[in-house]
Design a protein around this motif. Structure first.
Motif, PDB file in Angstrom:
ATOM      1  N   THR A   1       0.864  -1.182   0.000  1.00 45.12           N
ATOM      2  CA  THR A   1       0.000   0.000   0.000  1.00 45.12           C
ATOM      3  C   THR A   1       0.898   1.228   0.000  1.00 45.12           C
ATOM      4  O   THR A   1       2.123   1.118   0.028  1.00 45.12           O
ATOM      5  CB  THR A   1      -0.891   0.036   1.262  1.00 45.12           C
ATOM      6  OG1 THR A   1      -0.040   0.251   2.402  1.00 45.12           O
ATOM      7  CG2 THR A   1      -1.660  -1.253   1.448  1.00 45.12           C
ATOM      8  N   VAL A   2       0.271   2.387  -0.010  1.00 49.26           N
ATOM      9  CA  VAL A   2       1.043   3.623   0.068  1.00 49.26           C
ATOM     10  C   VAL A   2       1.837   3.670   1.367  1.00 49.26           C
ATOM     11  O   VAL A   2       2.978   4.114   1.421  1.00 49.26           O
ATOM     12  CB  VAL A   2       0.100   4.858  -0.026  1.00 49.26           C
ATOM     13  CG1 VAL A   2       0.884   6.145   0.217  1.00 49.26           C
ATOM     14  CG2 VAL A   2      -0.579   4.900  -1.382  1.00 49.26           C
ATOM     15  N   GLU A   3       1.223   3.156   2.454  1.00 53.28           N
ATOM     16  CA  GLU A   3       1.850   3.229   3.774  1.00 53.28           C
ATOM     17  C   GLU A   3       2.891   2.132   4.005  1.00 53.28           C
ATOM     18  O   GLU A   3       3.808   2.304   4.797  1.00 53.28           O
ATOM     19  CB  GLU A   3       0.786   3.134   4.875  1.00 53.28           C
ATOM     20  CG  GLU A   3      -0.229   4.283   4.877  1.00 53.28           C
ATOM     21  CD  GLU A   3      -1.419   3.978   3.969  1.00 53.28           C
ATOM     22  OE1 GLU A   3      -1.394   2.952   3.258  1.00 53.28           O
ATOM     23  OE2 GLU A   3      -2.366   4.788   3.964  1.00 53.28           O
ATOM     24  N   PHE A   4       2.722   0.984   3.325  1.00 57.03           N
ATOM     25  CA  PHE A   4       3.586  -0.154   3.622  1.00 57.03           C
ATOM     26  C   PHE A   4       4.103  -0.795   2.347  1.00 57.03           C
ATOM     27  O   PHE A   4       3.337  -1.085   1.425  1.00 57.03           O
ATOM     28  CB  PHE A   4       2.815  -1.200   4.435  1.00 57.03           C
ATOM     29  CG  PHE A   4       3.576  -2.480   4.639  1.00 57.03           C
ATOM     30  CD1 PHE A   4       4.675  -2.528   5.480  1.00 57.03           C
ATOM     31  CD2 PHE A   4       3.205  -3.644   3.968  1.00 57.03           C
ATOM     32  CE1 PHE A   4       5.385  -3.718   5.668  1.00 57.03           C
ATOM     33  CE2 PHE A   4       3.895  -4.832   4.151  1.00 57.03           C
ATOM     34  CZ  PHE A   4       4.988  -4.868   5.006  1.00 57.03           C
TER      35      PHE A   4
ATOM     36  N   LEU B   1      -1.850  -0.910   9.234  1.00 56.20           N
ATOM     37  CA  LEU B   1      -1.622   0.321   8.483  1.00 56.20           C
ATOM     38  C   LEU B   1      -1.882   1.553   9.361  1.00 56.20           C
ATOM     39  O   LEU B   1      -1.211   2.582   9.223  1.00 56.20           O
ATOM     40  CB  LEU B   1      -2.501   0.349   7.240  1.00 56.20           C
ATOM     41  CG  LEU B   1      -2.196  -0.740   6.192  1.00 56.20           C
ATOM     42  CD1 LEU B   1      -3.134  -0.631   5.011  1.00 56.20           C
ATOM     43  CD2 LEU B   1      -0.741  -0.645   5.736  1.00 56.20           C
ATOM     44  N   GLN B   2      -2.847   1.430  10.266  1.00 56.73           N
ATOM     45  CA  GLN B   2      -3.097   2.503  11.236  1.00 56.73           C
ATOM     46  C   GLN B   2      -1.870   2.703  12.122  1.00 56.73           C
ATOM     47  O   GLN B   2      -1.465   3.831  12.418  1.00 56.73           O
ATOM     48  CB  GLN B   2      -4.319   2.138  12.085  1.00 56.73           C
ATOM     49  CG  GLN B   2      -4.717   3.187  13.107  1.00 56.73           C
ATOM     50  CD  GLN B   2      -5.877   2.702  13.979  1.00 56.73           C
ATOM     51  OE1 GLN B   2      -6.586   1.768  13.625  1.00 56.73           O
ATOM     52  NE2 GLN B   2      -6.054   3.338  15.131  1.00 56.73           N
TER      53      GLN B   2
ATOM     54  N   ILE C   1       1.272   1.945  11.324  1.00 47.66           N
ATOM     55  CA  ILE C   1       2.340   2.550  10.508  1.00 47.66           C
ATOM     56  C   ILE C   1       2.136   4.065  10.403  1.00 47.66           C
ATOM     57  O   ILE C   1       3.080   4.855  10.516  1.00 47.66           O
ATOM     58  CB  ILE C   1       2.378   1.934   9.097  1.00 47.66           C
ATOM     59  CG1 ILE C   1       2.640   0.433   9.155  1.00 47.66           C
ATOM     60  CG2 ILE C   1       3.429   2.627   8.233  1.00 47.66           C
ATOM     61  CD1 ILE C   1       3.963   0.031   9.705  1.00 47.66           C
ATOM     62  N   GLU C   2       0.889   4.453  10.214  1.00 49.34           N
ATOM     63  CA  GLU C   2       0.569   5.870  10.064  1.00 49.34           C
ATOM     64  C   GLU C   2       0.908   6.653  11.336  1.00 49.34           C
ATOM     65  O   GLU C   2       1.318   7.812  11.281  1.00 49.34           O
ATOM     66  CB  GLU C   2      -0.923   6.016   9.736  1.00 49.34           C
ATOM     67  CG  GLU C   2      -1.324   7.404   9.270  1.00 49.34           C
ATOM     68  CD  GLU C   2      -2.789   7.440   8.841  1.00 49.34           C
ATOM     69  OE1 GLU C   2      -3.478   8.397   9.226  1.00 49.34           O
ATOM     70  OE2 GLU C   2      -3.229   6.505   8.152  1.00 49.34           O
ATOM     71  N   GLN C   3       0.773   6.007  12.497  1.00 46.63           N
ATOM     72  CA  GLN C   3       1.007   6.699  13.767  1.00 46.63           C
ATOM     73  C   GLN C   3       2.488   6.750  14.152  1.00 46.63           C
ATOM     74  O   GLN C   3       2.864   7.432  15.103  1.00 46.63           O
ATOM     75  CB  GLN C   3       0.218   6.006  14.884  1.00 46.63           C
ATOM     76  CG  GLN C   3      -1.287   6.192  14.771  1.00 46.63           C
ATOM     77  CD  GLN C   3      -2.036   5.544  15.921  1.00 46.63           C
ATOM     78  OE1 GLN C   3      -1.517   5.408  17.025  1.00 46.63           O
ATOM     79  NE2 GLN C   3      -3.270   5.139  15.669  1.00 46.63           N
TER      80      GLN C   3
ATOM     81  N   THR D   1       5.903   8.091  14.272  1.00 47.55           N
ATOM     82  CA  THR D   1       6.554   9.372  13.988  1.00 47.55           C
ATOM     83  C   THR D   1       7.855   9.462  14.778  1.00 47.55           C
ATOM     84  O   THR D   1       8.044   8.741  15.768  1.00 47.55           O
ATOM     85  CB  THR D   1       5.649  10.553  14.382  1.00 47.55           C
ATOM     86  OG1 THR D   1       5.338  10.466  15.783  1.00 47.55           O
ATOM     87  CG2 THR D   1       4.375  10.572  13.574  1.00 47.55           C
TER      88      THR D   1
ATOM     89  N   LYS E   1       9.206   2.325   7.819  1.00 46.87           N
ATOM     90  CA  LYS E   1       9.026   3.757   7.607  1.00 46.87           C
ATOM     91  C   LYS E   1      10.354   4.484   7.735  1.00 46.87           C
ATOM     92  O   LYS E   1      11.146   4.193   8.633  1.00 46.87           O
ATOM     93  CB  LYS E   1       8.027   4.314   8.644  1.00 46.87           C
ATOM     94  CG  LYS E   1       7.383   5.632   8.263  1.00 46.87           C
ATOM     95  CD  LYS E   1       6.224   5.915   9.217  1.00 46.87           C
ATOM     96  CE  LYS E   1       5.391   7.094   8.738  1.00 46.87           C
ATOM     97  NZ  LYS E   1       4.236   7.325   9.636  1.00 46.87           N
TER      98      LYS E   1
END
Length: 281
Positions: free
Chosen positions: A101-104, A158-159, A161-163, A165, A239
Motif C-alpha cells: 500500500t502507500v503506507e507499507f 496500516l493505522q 504505521i501511520e502513527q 513518527t 518507515k
C-alpha cells in the motif's frame, strides 16, 4: 488465547512455512543427520533444487567450476547454509505475495530483513570471529511478526504505521496499544513453533528491548547492533525517518571498535547487492 497466539493461528490459515523448510529445521537440530539426509529432503522440491543450483553457481559464491549436481551443492553449502537459504527464500516468497500500500512496502521490509541478516553475519564473523549462520538467521527472521500483523490485521497494521513518527511512541508500544501484543513476541512464538534454536528465538523476542545486561557477542547483541547500523544506512523496516537507538553496553562496544564497524558499514551495501541479485531482487 493470548493475542500473539491468536494472530499466529489466523496467520497459519493464510500462510505457513513450507514443509521442506520445516524438515530442514529438524535435520539441523538432529546431531545424527547427514548431508545425504539433507539431499534427500531437498530433492522432494524441484523448485528448491533449481534455486539452490542457481544460487551456488551465482557470483555470490564465486566458485571456479560450475556445480551441476545437488549432492555437490549440498556438500559445498553445508547444512546450516542450506537451511538459511531455504528460510530466506520462504520469507521473500511471503513478502513478494503480500499486498503493498502507500503506507507499507513489502519490498522495503524484505530489504530490511535481508540487510539485517547480512549485517548480523558480518558482525559475527568479522568482529567476533564466530560462525555467522545463526546470526544471519536472527536477522532474516527478526521481523517475521510484522508479516503476521500485516496479513491478519491489515487495517490496524496500516493505522499503526501511520502513527509512527520520529517523536512518537516506539513501534512495540503502538502494537501493544492496538493489538495487545507486538511483532517481537509474535516472532518469538513462531520461531519456537518452527523449532528455531532458543538463542535465536530469544534474540527475535528481545530485539527492541534493553534489559541492561546485553552482551555484544550474544545473538541479541549482534541483532540489535545490526538493526542500528542498517537504520543508519537507510534500510528501515516500515518507515523512513525514525530515530535509531542503541543500548549503552552496545554503544560502548561499537565505539571501542569504531574503525572495524566503519569498514563493515561501508561494505554492507555491496554485500546486500549480491544478495538481491542472488534472490532476484
Amino acid at each position: 488465547m493470548p493475542p500473539a497466539a491468536s494472530l499466529i493461528e489466523n496467520f497459519k490459515k493464510i500462510r505457513t512455512l513450507p514443509h521442506i523448510v520445516t524438515r530442514l529445521v529438524q535435520l539441523v537440530n538432529d546431531e545424527e543427520s547427514t548431508l545425504q539426509d539433507f539431499e534427500a529432503v531437498i530433492r522432494l522440491d524441484p523448485a528448491l533444487v533449481a534455486r539452490l543450483l542457481t544460487l551456488v553457481n551465482s557470483s555470490y559464491f564465486g566458485l571456479a567450476r560450475k556445480v551441476d549436481s545437488i549432492s555437490r551443492a549440498v556438500a559445498l553449502l553445508g547444512m546450516k547454509n542450506l537451511h538459511n537459504i531455504a528460510v530466506t527464500d520462504a520469507i521473500q516468497g511471503m513478502l513478494r505475495s503480500s499486498s503493498g500500500t502507500v503506507e507499507f512496502s513489502p519490498q522495503r521490509l524484505w530489504l530490511h530483513s535481508a540487510a539485517s541478516g547480512i549485517c548480523c553475519k558480518m558482525i559475527a564473523e568479522r568482529i567476533f570471529t564466530i560462525n555467522g549462520d545463526d546470526a544471519y538467521l536472527c536477522g532474516v527472521l527478526h521481523d517475521i511478526g510484522l508479516i503476521v500483523e500485516m496479513e491478519v490485521e491489515q487495517e490496524i497494521f496500516l493505522q499503526l504505521i501511520e502513527q509512527l513518527t520520529a517523536g512518537g511512541p516506539a513501534i512495540i508500544e503502538l502494537e501493544q496499544q492496538l493489538l495487545g501484543t507486538d511483532h517481537c513476541q509474535i516472532g518469538y512464538l513462531l520461531a519456537q513453533e518452527w523449532r528455531i534454536p532458543g538463542p535465536i528465538a530469544e534474540a527475535i523476542r528481545d530485539h527492541h528491548h534493553d534489559n541492561g545486561h546485553i552482551i555484544p557477542h550474544s545473538p541479541t547483541g549482534i541483532l540489535q547492533m545490526s538493526e542500528y547500523i542498517i537504520q543508519q544506512l537507510n534500510f528501515p523496516a516500515v518507515k523512513e525517518g525514525l530515530p535509531a537507538s542503541l543500548a549503552p553496553a552496545l554503544a560502548t562496544h561499537i565505539q571501542s571498535n569504531v574503525e572495524e564497524y566503519r569498514v563493515l558499514a561501508e561494505d554492507l551495501p555491496e554485500e546486500l547487492e549480491k544478495t538481491e541479485k542472488m534472490y532476484g531482487g
